[in-house]
Scaffold this motif. Sequence first.
Motif, PDB file in Angstrom:
ATOM      1  N   GLU A  50       0.848  -1.195   0.000  1.00  0.00           N
ATOM      2  CA  GLU A  50       0.000   0.000   0.000  1.00  0.00           C
ATOM      3  C   GLU A  50       0.882   1.242   0.000  1.00  0.00           C
ATOM      4  N   VAL A  51       0.479   2.222  -0.771  1.00  0.00           N
ATOM      5  CA  VAL A  51       1.206   3.482  -0.894  1.00  0.00           C
ATOM      6  C   VAL A  51       0.244   4.620  -0.577  1.00  0.00           C
ATOM      7  N   ARG A  52       0.656   5.510   0.286  1.00  0.00           N
ATOM      8  CA  ARG A  52      -0.232   6.615   0.668  1.00  0.00           C
ATOM      9  C   ARG A  52      -0.167   7.738  -0.363  1.00  0.00           C
ATOM     10  N   TRP A  53      -1.359   8.269  -0.636  1.00  0.00           N
ATOM     11  CA  TRP A  53      -1.403   9.460  -1.486  1.00  0.00           C
ATOM     12  C   TRP A  53      -2.590  10.315  -1.092  1.00  0.00           C
ATOM     13  N   ASP A  54      -2.546  11.573  -1.478  1.00  0.00           N
ATOM     14  CA  ASP A  54      -3.640  12.506  -1.241  1.00  0.00           C
ATOM     15  C   ASP A  54      -3.801  13.309  -2.523  1.00  0.00           C
ATOM     16  N   PRO A  55      -4.653  12.825  -3.451  1.00  0.00           N
ATOM     17  CA  PRO A  55      -4.760  13.515  -4.743  1.00  0.00           C
ATOM     18  C   PRO A  55      -5.243  14.951  -4.624  1.00  0.00           C
ATOM     19  N   ASP A  61       3.617   9.255  -1.989  1.00  0.00           N
ATOM     20  CA  ASP A  61       4.899   8.666  -1.630  1.00  0.00           C
ATOM     21  C   ASP A  61       5.460   7.991  -2.886  1.00  0.00           C
ATOM     22  N   SER A  62       6.219   8.746  -3.679  1.00  0.00           N
ATOM     23  CA  SER A  62       6.708   8.258  -4.968  1.00  0.00           C
ATOM     24  C   SER A  62       7.571   7.015  -4.833  1.00  0.00           C
ATOM     25  N   ALA A  63       8.232   6.866  -3.691  1.00  0.00           N
ATOM     26  CA  ALA A  63       9.098   5.698  -3.492  1.00  0.00           C
ATOM     27  C   ALA A  63       8.314   4.401  -3.619  1.00  0.00           C
ATOM     28  N   GLY A  64       7.015   4.447  -3.322  1.00  0.00           N
ATOM     29  CA  GLY A  64       6.191   3.249  -3.406  1.00  0.00           C
ATOM     30  C   GLY A  64       5.936   2.803  -4.833  1.00  0.00           C
ATOM     31  N   LEU A  65       6.229   3.666  -5.816  1.00  0.00           N
ATOM     32  CA  LEU A  65       6.020   3.311  -7.214  1.00  0.00           C
ATOM     33  C   LEU A  65       7.273   2.725  -7.855  1.00  0.00           C
ATOM     34  N   VAL A  66       8.383   2.757  -7.133  1.00  0.00           N
ATOM     35  CA  VAL A  66       9.643   2.230  -7.666  1.00  0.00           C
ATOM     36  C   VAL A  66       9.491   0.739  -7.971  1.00  0.00           C
ATOM     37  N   GLY A  67       9.924   0.344  -9.153  1.00  0.00           N
ATOM     38  CA  GLY A  67       9.870  -1.058  -9.532  1.00  0.00           C
ATOM     39  C   GLY A  67       8.566  -1.492 -10.169  1.00  0.00           C
ATOM     40  N   CYS A  68       7.604  -0.569 -10.319  1.00  0.00           N
ATOM     41  CA  CYS A  68       6.328  -0.927 -10.946  1.00  0.00           C
ATOM     42  C   CYS A  68       6.490  -0.989 -12.470  1.00  0.00           C
ATOM     43  N   ALA A  69       5.967  -2.053 -13.064  1.00  0.00           N
ATOM     44  CA  ALA A  69       5.981  -2.173 -14.519  1.00  0.00           C
ATOM     45  C   ALA A  69       4.878  -1.327 -15.147  1.00  0.00           C
ATOM     46  N   ALA A  70       3.804  -1.114 -14.395  1.00  0.00           N
ATOM     47  CA  ALA A  70       2.668  -0.344 -14.893  1.00  0.00           C
ATOM     48  C   ALA A  70       2.000   0.382 -13.740  1.00  0.00           C
ATOM     49  N   VAL A  71       1.434   1.542 -14.041  1.00  0.00           N
ATOM     50  CA  VAL A  71       0.607   2.284 -13.092  1.00  0.00           C
ATOM     51  C   VAL A  71      -0.742   2.501 -13.757  1.00  0.00           C
ATOM     52  N   VAL A  72      -1.825   2.156 -13.053  1.00  0.00           N
ATOM     53  CA  VAL A  72      -3.175   2.279 -13.591  1.00  0.00           C
ATOM     54  C   VAL A  72      -3.968   3.228 -12.710  1.00  0.00           C
ATOM     55  N   ASN A  73      -4.508   4.273 -13.313  1.00  0.00           N
ATOM     56  CA  ASN A  73      -5.266   5.269 -12.565  1.00  0.00           C
ATOM     57  C   ASN A  73      -6.755   5.132 -12.855  1.00  0.00           C
ATOM     58  N   LEU A  74      -7.496   4.642 -11.855  1.00  0.00           N
ATOM     59  CA  LEU A  74      -8.951   4.481 -11.975  1.00  0.00           C
ATOM     60  C   LEU A  74      -9.675   5.278 -10.895  1.00  0.00           C
ATOM     61  N   ALA A  75      -8.974   6.214 -10.265  1.00  0.00           N
ATOM     62  CA  ALA A  75      -9.538   6.946  -9.132  1.00  0.00           C
ATOM     63  C   ALA A  75     -10.411   8.102  -9.601  1.00  0.00           C
ATOM     64  N   THR A 102      -1.108  14.283 -10.158  1.00  0.00           N
ATOM     65  CA  THR A 102      -0.248  13.799  -9.065  1.00  0.00           C
ATOM     66  C   THR A 102       0.507  12.547  -9.486  1.00  0.00           C
ATOM     67  N   LEU A 103      -0.203  11.603 -10.080  1.00  0.00           N
ATOM     68  CA  LEU A 103       0.433  10.363 -10.518  1.00  0.00           C
ATOM     69  C   LEU A 103       1.416  10.607 -11.658  1.00  0.00           C
ATOM     70  N   ALA A 104       1.015  11.415 -12.626  1.00  0.00           N
ATOM     71  CA  ALA A 104       1.882  11.669 -13.779  1.00  0.00           C
ATOM     72  C   ALA A 104       3.187  12.329 -13.351  1.00  0.00           C
ATOM     73  N   GLU A 151      -9.561  17.855 -19.999  1.00  0.00           N
ATOM     74  CA  GLU A 151      -8.666  18.316 -18.935  1.00  0.00           C
ATOM     75  C   GLU A 151      -8.044  17.132 -18.190  1.00  0.00           C
ATOM     76  N   TRP A 152      -8.829  16.116 -17.984  1.00  0.00           N
ATOM     77  CA  TRP A 152      -8.413  14.886 -17.301  1.00  0.00           C
ATOM     78  C   TRP A 152      -7.252  14.227 -18.051  1.00  0.00           C
ATOM     79  N   GLU A 153      -7.400  14.104 -19.371  1.00  0.00           N
ATOM     80  CA  GLU A 153      -6.351  13.487 -20.175  1.00  0.00           C
ATOM     81  C   GLU A 153      -5.110  14.384 -20.270  1.00  0.00           C
ATOM     82  N   GLU A 154      -5.322  15.681 -20.358  1.00  0.00           N
ATOM     83  CA  GLU A 154      -4.178  16.600 -20.445  1.00  0.00           C
ATOM     84  C   GLU A 154      -3.328  16.564 -19.179  1.00  0.00           C
ATOM     85  N   ALA A 155      -3.949  16.186 -18.046  1.00  0.00           N
ATOM     86  CA  ALA A 155      -3.220  16.160 -16.776  1.00  0.00           C
ATOM     87  C   ALA A 155      -2.136  15.087 -16.756  1.00  0.00           C
ATOM     88  N   ALA A 156      -2.184  14.138 -17.690  1.00  0.00           N
ATOM     89  CA  ALA A 156      -1.174  13.067 -17.758  1.00  0.00           C
ATOM     90  C   ALA A 156       0.081  13.491 -18.514  1.00  0.00           C
TER      91      ALA A 156
END
Length: 306
Positions: A50-55, A61-75, A102-104, A151-156
Amino acid sequence: MNSDAPLPPGSRVAIAGASGLIGSALARSLTADGHEVVRLVRRAPRGKNEVRWDPGEQRIDSAGLVGCAAVVNLAGAGVASRRWTDAYKQTIRSSRVLGTATLAEAIASLDEPPAVFVSGSAIGFYGDTGDRAVDETAPPGDGFLPALCVEWEEAAEPAQEAGVRTVFTRTGLVVAAGGGAWGRLFPLFKAGLGGRMGDGRQYWSYISLHDEVAAIRHVIDTASLSGPVNLTAPTPLTNAEITAAMGRVLHRPTLFTAPAPVLRAALGDMAGDILGSQRVLPARLLESGFAFAFPGIEETLRSALR
C-alpha cells in the motif's frame, strides 16, 4: 516491455482506485496471475503493498512506485453517485484532474519509470453523438463531461513528456451487478419496474466488467497502443434495445418509462448523460487484436448476473 507480450510473472502494478468496481476486479485478475498489486490509499498504509497518497493535496509517496511495470489510474468521485450540483461537479473534476496530475508527476520523477501509465478516461469525451458512430479519431464534444475528459487526459502530460507510454482508456457503461449504472438498474428490472428512458432512441455504449478488465490488461501488454483507446463493446445499442434485452434475460415486463422531463427534474444536469446518445466504437482495441468474450448485450447481461 519493448514488444507486445504479457507482463512477466511477479510484475508490480500500482492501481489508484483499487477499491472501486473496476479497480478491485483488475486487482483480483492481476493477483490471480501471480502479479504484485500495489494499492494507492488515502490512509496510513497497512502493509508493503500500500502506498499513501492525497490527490486533493497532490501528495504521494513516490518511493512506493519504484519497480512498478505499470501504473493504472482508476480513481475519481462517482459520476452517477449523486445529483450534479455545482459543488459536486467541482468534486468530480478535481478528483480526476488533480489525481492524474499527481500520478503523472510522480511517475516522471522516477529514475526508472514504469513502462506504461494507463490513465482512466470516459466516452463522455465525445459528448452527444446522436446516431453517428464515432471512434478514437473523433474530436471532443460540448458540455461538462467532454470538457472534463479533455482536462483529465491533459493532466497526464508529465508522464508523456518523460517518455512513458500513456494510454487513455475511454470507458463506456460497465455492465456489472455490483456497482455502476447497472448496479442500480438490475434491481429495478428484477422487480418489474424497468423500462426505457426518454424516447429510448439514444445509444448506450456498454462493456462487460470481464471485458473491461481484459481490455485494460491488453492495453498494458500491447506496446503499440498509446493515446486514447475506447473500452466499449463493438455493437452499441439504443436504450430501447437494451431495455428489451433486460426484459428477455430477466423474464420481466419492461412497461415503465421515465419521461425526459421527469429525469431532468430528478437528476438535474446528470440527466443529459442518460438521455444523450453515444454510439462509440472500440476501433483501436479491435485493430490491436483484442477479442471480446461478451460482445453482445444478452451475453453481457448474463455474465454480470452469474
